[in-house]
Scaffold this motif. Structure first.
Motif, short mmCIF file in Angstrom:
data_model
loop_
_atom_site.label_atom_id
_atom_site.label_comp_id
_atom_site.label_asym_id
_atom_site.label_seq_id
_atom_site.Cartn_x
_atom_site.Cartn_y
_atom_site.Cartn_z
N PHE A 169 -9.15 0.09 2.91
CA PHE A 169 -7.90 0.79 3.14
C PHE A 169 -6.83 0.20 2.23
O PHE A 169 -6.56 -1.00 2.25
N MET A 178 -7.97 0.10 12.80
CA MET A 178 -8.99 0.72 11.95
C MET A 178 -10.40 0.51 12.47
O MET A 178 -11.33 1.12 11.98
N HIS A 187 -3.10 -3.32 11.93
CA HIS A 187 -3.85 -2.42 11.07
C HIS A 187 -5.36 -2.65 11.21
O HIS A 187 -6.14 -1.71 11.42
N PRO A 204 -5.38 6.70 0.53
CA PRO A 204 -4.19 7.52 0.26
C PRO A 204 -4.45 8.79 -0.54
O PRO A 204 -3.88 9.83 -0.24
N SER A 253 -3.55 1.53 1.45
CA SER A 253 -2.16 1.98 1.45
C SER A 253 -1.24 0.95 2.10
O SER A 253 -0.07 1.20 2.29
N LEU A 254 -1.79 -0.18 2.43
CA LEU A 254 -0.95 -1.22 2.99
C LEU A 254 0.03 -1.72 1.94
O LEU A 254 -0.34 -1.89 0.78
N PRO A 255 1.26 -1.95 2.33
CA PRO A 255 2.17 -2.58 1.38
C PRO A 255 1.58 -3.90 0.90
O PRO A 255 0.87 -4.59 1.63
N LEU A 278 -4.92 7.99 9.06
CA LEU A 278 -5.68 7.46 10.20
C LEU A 278 -7.14 7.90 10.13
O LEU A 278 -8.04 7.16 10.52
#
Lengths: 310, 176
Positions: B96, B122, B118, B35, B98-100, B30
């Motif tokens: 960002f 953010m 998300h 990651p 780390s999103l699948p 956050l």
């Protein structure tokens, strides 16, 4: 958007099993390095977290004999302020208590800065100066200097010094600084006896604004200013002021009687051990450092010179 | 001062790691968004935990959980300041990563919806994101969050209001 969407989003944000394994291996390795232990790492490229406990247990069995003692904080600050173990841990978590361990030596003397208690605008620093040949050490407030990397020549503060312990070959002192700018992330230095220790200040604790209606609350009757706001941190109370006269011309008191009423009904009276004021054309404040730590979470009311501020 | 044996310490850390690593990582992401940086922060937090546990300074489980939350926040703020001082470009929301993959492509039954959450999240401040996480996911009350993060209760309530309002507004804007 539903709340469940938010929860589902957070749920999905956990680390993968591979990440967990990698992080845990890093934790153990870093801890080993910091404690100079000699136990051997046990790593695998892939394993589930459910197995980590078992793996750690195996490591325990193979490494007990090689265990090296965890280095101790000097505990000066905890001892000075009578902190409980839990309070000390919480202050460290919030950034109020920072472990430093910075040293400088010139062959005759060694200076070591151990720990600091820090909020946005104040700092207590515990440091030693020891002689390498066993002779006595004399520290003077005149020699004590503090610098911050981003001060750019406009950095004003007040500094005091308290000798906590005198040994045959050294002294332990506490420097008290007030009126600081927010030093989070800045490289700072403390100089004494011709030696300078440098370190980077971590994230500092905020001074919490006290929610108060100060209308009609007359502090220091007869003085040409009034309090417009108040803040509290574990180490100080800060008063925002408004008035027609400069603080230094008006004889603002250096010490105030502060009473803190806690949620459990207990009342603690605290004498300020130092104060510092600062003023610009449109803003001024005076802050008073305490000689003990306040548990801000437990504070229900603050009284300054008998006047309740919230 | 009590000192734990190496065996007892590692066993305790392993148990706490298994219980709280997800939470610590989520909070780190956050703040730091990226990651690899989050992993470093998590590592640093658990090393700190080991030191404090070794000294016998943390014992009660709920206290340890709160300590981990606050320490993670402080550690991440330190890292953000370090990044800023080193003049590295701050990581933008769009970076960002780390999103699948299914979210990033907006595919799958939930992909688009979670991607919207998300993106909206953010765009909030770091502290606001943490307050939203602690309230909606960890189930803390606003008063508990205020105590834990050393914030005024009204500040926490304000951040929750802001978070709810801005996320809703942003999502609506994105749909337009």
């Amino acid at each position: 958007m539903r709340q469940e969407d938010i929860r589902e989003y957070f749920r999905s944000q956990g680390p993968s099993e591979t990440q967990k394994d990698r992080i845990l291996a890093g934790v153990l390795e870093q801890y080993e390095q910091e404690t100079q232990g000699e136990f051997h790492m046990c790593t695998k490229t892939k394993r589930s977290v459910s197995k980590i406990v078992a793996i750690a247990a195996v490591m325990v069995l193979t490494t007990v004999s090689a265990f090296a003692a965890v280095p101790e904080f000097r505990d000066w600050i905890g001892g000075q302020f009578g902190l409980t173990a839990e309070q000390e841990a919480d202050l460290a978590a919030s950034g109020t208590l920072q472990n430093i361990q910075a040293s400088a030596s010139n062959g005759n003397l060694t200076m070591t800065v151990h720990q600091a208690l820090v909020d946005e605008q104040g700092m207590y620093i515990i440091y030693d100066v020891d002689s390498d040949d066993g002779s006595a050490v004399d520290v003077s407030l005149d020699d004590l200097q503090f610098q911050a990397s981003e001060s750019a020549g406009v950095f004003l503060y007040s500094i005091e010094q308290k000798v906590l312990e005198t040994r045959e070959d050294g002294v332990t002192c506490m420097a008290l600084l007030t009126g600081l700018e927010d030093l989070s992330g800045q490289e700072v230095s403390l100089s004494s006896c011709g030696l300078t220790c440098r370190w980077t200040v971590g994230e500092t604790a905020e001074i919490q604004k006290i929610e108060a209606d100060l209308t009609g609350k007359d502090l220091w009757t007869g003085r040409p200013y009034h309090v417009t706001g108040c803040g509290l941190s574990p180490i100080c109370v800060k008063l925002d002021l408004d008035g027609a006269e400069r603080l230094q011309d008006s004889g603002f008191p250096d010490q105030v009687a502060v009473e803190v009423a806690n949620t459990d009904g207990s009342v603690k009276t605290i004498q300020s051990v130092g104060s510092c004021g600062k003023e610009t054309e449109d803003y001024r404040y005076q802050m008073f450092l305490f000689d003990e730590i306040i548990d801000v979470d437990r504070v229900q009311a603050v009284y300054v010179d008998g006047v309740k501020l919230n | 001062m009590s000192q734990k044996s190496e065996g007892g310490l590692q066993e305790q850390v392993a148990q706490l790691y298994g219980t709280y690593v997800d939470m610590v990582y989520r909070i780190a992401v956050l703040y730091l968004k990226e990651p690899a940086a989050a992993e470093d922060a998590v590592q640093e937090v658990f090393v700190k935990l080991m030191h404090w546990l070794a000294r016998g300074r943390l014992q009660e489980k709920e206290h340890i959980k709160r300590w981990l939350i606050v320490t993670t926040k402080t550690t991440c703020m330190d890292e953000l300041r370090r990044q800023k001082r080193q003049s590295t470009d701050p990581i933008e929301a769009g970076d960002f990563c780390s999103l699948p993959a299914v979210w990033q492509s907006g595919q799958g039954p939930d992909g688009e919806r979670l991607r919207e959450v998300h993106d909206a999240l953010m765009r909030l401040s770091e502290d606001c994101r943490l307050v939203m996480y602690l309230f909606y996911f960890e189930g803390y009350s606003s008063a508990e969050i205020a105590g834990m993060l050393h914030m005024n209760h009204s500040t926490v309530r304000g951040k929750l209001r802001t978070g709810r309002r801005r996320m809703r507004i942003l999502l609506e804007e994105d749909r337009e």
